[in-house]
Design a protein around this motif. Structure first.
Motif, short mmCIF file in Angstrom:
data_model
loop_
_atom_site.label_atom_id
_atom_site.label_comp_id
_atom_site.label_asym_id
_atom_site.label_seq_id
_atom_site.Cartn_x
_atom_site.Cartn_y
_atom_site.Cartn_z
N ILE A 193 48.72 -45.07 -16.24
CA ILE A 193 49.65 -44.62 -15.19
C ILE A 193 50.46 -43.41 -15.68
O ILE A 193 50.69 -42.45 -14.93
N LEU A 194 50.88 -43.44 -16.96
CA LEU A 194 51.62 -42.29 -17.52
C LEU A 194 50.76 -41.04 -17.51
O LEU A 194 51.24 -39.94 -17.17
N MET A 195 49.48 -41.19 -17.89
CA MET A 195 48.57 -40.04 -17.86
C MET A 195 48.36 -39.56 -16.43
O MET A 195 48.27 -38.36 -16.15
N LEU A 196 48.28 -40.51 -15.50
CA LEU A 196 48.12 -40.19 -14.08
C LEU A 196 49.33 -39.37 -13.59
O LEU A 196 49.17 -38.37 -12.86
N ILE A 197 50.53 -39.78 -14.02
CA ILE A 197 51.75 -39.06 -13.64
C ILE A 197 51.70 -37.62 -14.18
O ILE A 197 52.04 -36.66 -13.48
N SER A 198 51.23 -37.47 -15.43
CA SER A 198 51.17 -36.12 -16.01
C SER A 198 50.12 -35.26 -15.30
O SER A 198 50.31 -34.07 -15.12
N TRP A 199 48.99 -35.86 -14.86
CA TRP A 199 47.98 -35.10 -14.13
C TRP A 199 48.51 -34.67 -12.77
O TRP A 199 48.18 -33.59 -12.26
N MET A 200 49.34 -35.53 -12.15
CA MET A 200 49.87 -35.19 -10.82
C MET A 200 50.93 -34.11 -10.88
O MET A 200 51.34 -33.59 -9.84
N MET A 201 51.37 -33.72 -12.07
CA MET A 201 52.29 -32.58 -12.19
C MET A 201 51.62 -31.28 -11.71
O MET A 201 52.30 -30.31 -11.39
N ASN A 202 50.27 -31.26 -11.66
CA ASN A 202 49.56 -30.09 -11.14
C ASN A 202 49.92 -29.81 -9.68
O ASN A 202 49.71 -28.69 -9.20
N TYR A 203 50.40 -30.82 -8.96
CA TYR A 203 50.63 -30.67 -7.53
C TYR A 203 52.09 -30.44 -7.15
O TYR A 203 52.39 -30.18 -6.01
N GLY A 204 52.98 -30.61 -8.10
CA GLY A 204 54.39 -30.35 -7.81
C GLY A 204 55.15 -31.52 -7.23
O GLY A 204 56.34 -31.42 -6.98
N SER A 205 54.46 -32.64 -6.97
CA SER A 205 55.16 -33.83 -6.46
C SER A 205 54.38 -35.06 -6.88
O SER A 205 53.16 -35.01 -7.01
N TRP A 206 55.11 -36.16 -7.07
CA TRP A 206 54.44 -37.41 -7.45
C TRP A 206 54.22 -38.32 -6.25
O TRP A 206 53.80 -39.46 -6.41
N ASN A 207 54.53 -37.85 -5.07
CA ASN A 207 54.30 -38.65 -3.86
C ASN A 207 52.82 -38.61 -3.50
O ASN A 207 52.37 -37.69 -2.80
N TYR A 208 52.08 -39.61 -3.95
CA TYR A 208 50.62 -39.61 -3.75
C TYR A 208 50.25 -39.60 -2.26
O TYR A 208 49.17 -39.15 -1.88
N ILE A 209 51.15 -40.09 -1.42
CA ILE A 209 50.84 -40.24 0.01
C ILE A 209 50.56 -38.89 0.68
O ILE A 209 49.85 -38.80 1.66
N PHE A 210 51.10 -37.79 0.09
CA PHE A 210 50.88 -36.45 0.67
C PHE A 210 49.45 -35.95 0.43
O PHE A 210 49.02 -35.03 1.12
N TYR A 211 48.76 -36.49 -0.57
CA TYR A 211 47.48 -35.92 -0.98
C TYR A 211 46.28 -36.73 -0.54
O TYR A 211 45.15 -36.34 -0.80
N LEU A 212 46.51 -37.87 0.10
CA LEU A 212 45.41 -38.80 0.36
C LEU A 212 44.31 -38.20 1.23
O LEU A 212 43.14 -38.50 1.05
N ASP A 213 44.68 -37.36 2.18
CA ASP A 213 43.68 -36.90 3.16
C ASP A 213 43.01 -35.59 2.81
O ASP A 213 41.86 -35.37 3.19
N PHE A 214 43.70 -34.67 2.09
CA PHE A 214 43.11 -33.35 1.93
C PHE A 214 42.89 -32.92 0.48
O PHE A 214 42.58 -31.77 0.23
#
Length: 579
Positions: free
Chosen positions: A154-175
């Motif tokens: 999960i920590l590594m997942l959080i660091s990978w999601m820094m590429n997107y500028g937000s940790w709210n996964y719900i924004f990325y589910l569709d596109f």
């Protein structure tokens, strides 16, 4: 009295919270509402720390089930743990556990999900070691370290999601489905879920966690700790649909289901049989998720939570009545002595098997029929139906040992069925085990699944159920030795009993080399060279010098005369050397 008051306060608070969630959930489903709340905790320069809460029908429905089961468990603990000195500590730990799960359920943000995720791991360690003996310490450490792998993911997942500028996964589910970074996020998410939901090769911690008190087992194995991984994958399911790693998860989770079903048939510890049945059902949920059917997985998650919590509560009552004995070979004829508990136990067991028209039937039947319609290969199809038969097999074997066989333990017995506190909490879940399947099928699926199968495929479930029932009856009337001769060799049965040697590989096999290395370090360095040249060596030198100084300080004339002659000889020798 203070202990009882904290039990009642916690029970009423959670029960009221459950009712609140129920009414909100109905309103949200009717109006197709989703609420995303964001609370900015602190804003400093360009850095914002935001707490997000996602409320939709799924999170509210799951919250309702978690609070219902935890309120029943706390009410049950009032009687079950009544002789415990630290009951307050136990109730507070259970409440912390439930709060961690609530935080995980309502979070659309990976940081707050991680807080709930890690909270579950840490509090589960405290609850597993609650009885403070060697067995529970080992089980707690195995659980904590296995879950630590998931925390790292999960920590590594959080660091990978820094590429997107937000940790709210719900924004990325569709596109963001085909993005490389999102594929890495998906893979890490699957690995984290596999550790928390005890899929192969991380399965060995789940039966070991039975060292916890039975109310904790009822909570952990129904709606909280082990379902956290499944819930995470349900939330991330849109991202994962086309991943190769999901196909691997399908294989591993199907094997987990199969392995747990076989091992439960060789187990004689009542709580471990139920734990292995949980493992089997988790394998079912994960494999359905890996086919992309997240609604079906969520449906089975909720129905399973009800009858599994009830099953553990009944097991707790039986263990109490049997003088803290968990071996099913020493039980029997319980339906005569404790009829109410036996009723709850039998109904929850039958719901687990998927007997019409109990809670488990609606989800398991739909899962197997959707599987029969899908274009999967023969291996997965075979494993699913065999696992279904094995569920019936170990359930009927358990019922034979507990209900139908003769009472085996001792001539004097203390079985009674008058603990109304336990019975009331169990009856609440009994009603849900009877009706929750049909209610949820109406609520979750707004339209019916169209399932079109030939008659033999439709009746396949009944065939394997009846076969499992016959096998369970035959096996429970044989001795274990004749069973080994009848079914397989002794070595193979040991392989099946030991969860395919997974505890040996993950615990002893993994720890042994490290422990051996540390033993060599202790022997050769700490008790060897460092003793000689550090502590003991310095001590011996100082001791010898102090003895010499002590002799000098005794003011003996002979010593002074001897030292004067010695110094004169040294002086003369030095003069001779110089000249």
């Amino acid at each position: 009295m203070r202990n009882f008051s904290i039990c009642f306060i916690s029970f009423f608070f959670l029960f009221f919270f459950m009712l609140l969630n129920f009414f909100f959930m109905i309103y949200f489903i009717m109006n197709n509402y989703i609420i995303l709340l964001e609370w900015e905790i602190i804003s400093f320069n360009s850095m914002n720390i935001v707490m997000s809460i996602l409320l939709d029908w799924m999170s509210l429905l799951f919250l309702m089930f978690v609070s219902l089961i935890s309120s029943s468990v706390i009410y049950y603990s009032k009687s079950y743990m009544s002789s415990e000195l630290n009951l307050n500590r136990f109730i507070i730990l259970v409440l912390m556990f439930v709060f961690s799960m609530i935080l995980l359920i309502i979070s659309p943000n990976m940081i707050s999900i991680f807080l709930g995720w890690d909270g579950l791991g840490l509090v589960s360690y405290c609850l597993i070691i609650f009885y403070q003996n060697i067995k529970s310490y080992n089980a707690g450490m195995l659980t904590a370290l296995s879950n630590r792998i998931g925390d790292v993911m999960i920590l590594m997942l959080i660091s990978w999601m820094m590429n997107y500028g937000s940790w709210n996964y719900i924004f990325y589910l569709d596109f963001m489905k085909n993005d490389y970074s999102m594929m890495m996020v998906g893979m890490l998410c699957i690995l984290a879920a596999m550790t928390k939901s005890a899929q192969i090769p991380f399965s060995s911690w789940l039966p070991a966690a039975m060292a916890a008190p039975t109310p904790v087992s009822a909570l952990v194995h129904s709606s909280t700790l082990v379902t956290a991984g499944v819930y995470l994958l349900i939330r991330f399911n849109n991202l994962l649909l086309d991943m190769f790693f999901l196909k691997l998860l399908l294989l591993l989770s199907s094997l987990t289901m199969f392995m747990a079903g076989i091992c439960a048939n060789y187990e004689f510890d009542l709580k471990k049989i139920i734990a292995l049945s949980t493992l089997s059902q988790l394998g079912l949920m994960m494999s359905i998720l890996s086919m992309g059917l997240s609604d079906l997985a969520f449906f089975h998650l909720l129905t399973h939570a009800m009858f599994k919590a009830l099953l553990f509560m009944c097991a707790g009552v039986v263990i109490h009545m049997m003088n803290d004995n968990q071996d099913i070979r020493l039980m029997g004829g319980l339906s005569i002595y404790i009829p109410m508990t036996s009723l709850c136990l039998n109904i929850s067991n039958l719901a687990l098997c998927g007997i019409p028209f109990l809670a488990g039937f609606y989800s398991k039947d739909m899962i197997l029929e959707v599987l029969s319609m899908s274009n999967l290969n023969m291996l997965i199809f075979f494993i699913y139906y065999v696992s279904m038969g094995l569920t019936m097999y170990y359930t009927f074997r358990l019922l034979m040992y507990l209900m139908i066989n003769d009472y085996n333990i001792m001539s004097t017995y203390n079985l009674y069925d008058e603990d109304f506190v336990m019975l009331k909490s169990m009856f609440l879940l009994l009603m849900m085990s009877l009706f929750s399947g049909s209610l949820l099928s109406w609520m979750i699926f707004s339209y019916p699944y169209m399932i079109y199968l030939p008659i033999n495929m439709k009746l396949m479930i009944i065939y394997v159920t009846i076969l499992g029932l016959i096998m369970g009856y035959l096996v429970s009337n044989m001795s274990i030795y004749s069973l080994n001769k009848f079914l397989m060799t002794y070595n193979l049965s040991m392989f099946m009993t030991m969860m395919w040697f997974m505890p040996s590989l993950s615990t002893y096999g993994f720890n042994y080399n490290f422990l051996k290395f540390s033993q060599n370090l202790l022997k050769n360095i700490d008790m060897g060279w460092s003793e000689l040249y550090q502590s003991q060596g310095i001590y011996n030198i100082v001791k010898n010098y102090s003895v010499i100084f002590y002799i000098y300080q005794m003011n003996n004339f002979k010593i002074y005369l001897f030292s004067f002659i010695l110094w004169m000889m040294i002086f003369i020798f030095m003069l001779l050397l110089l000249y």
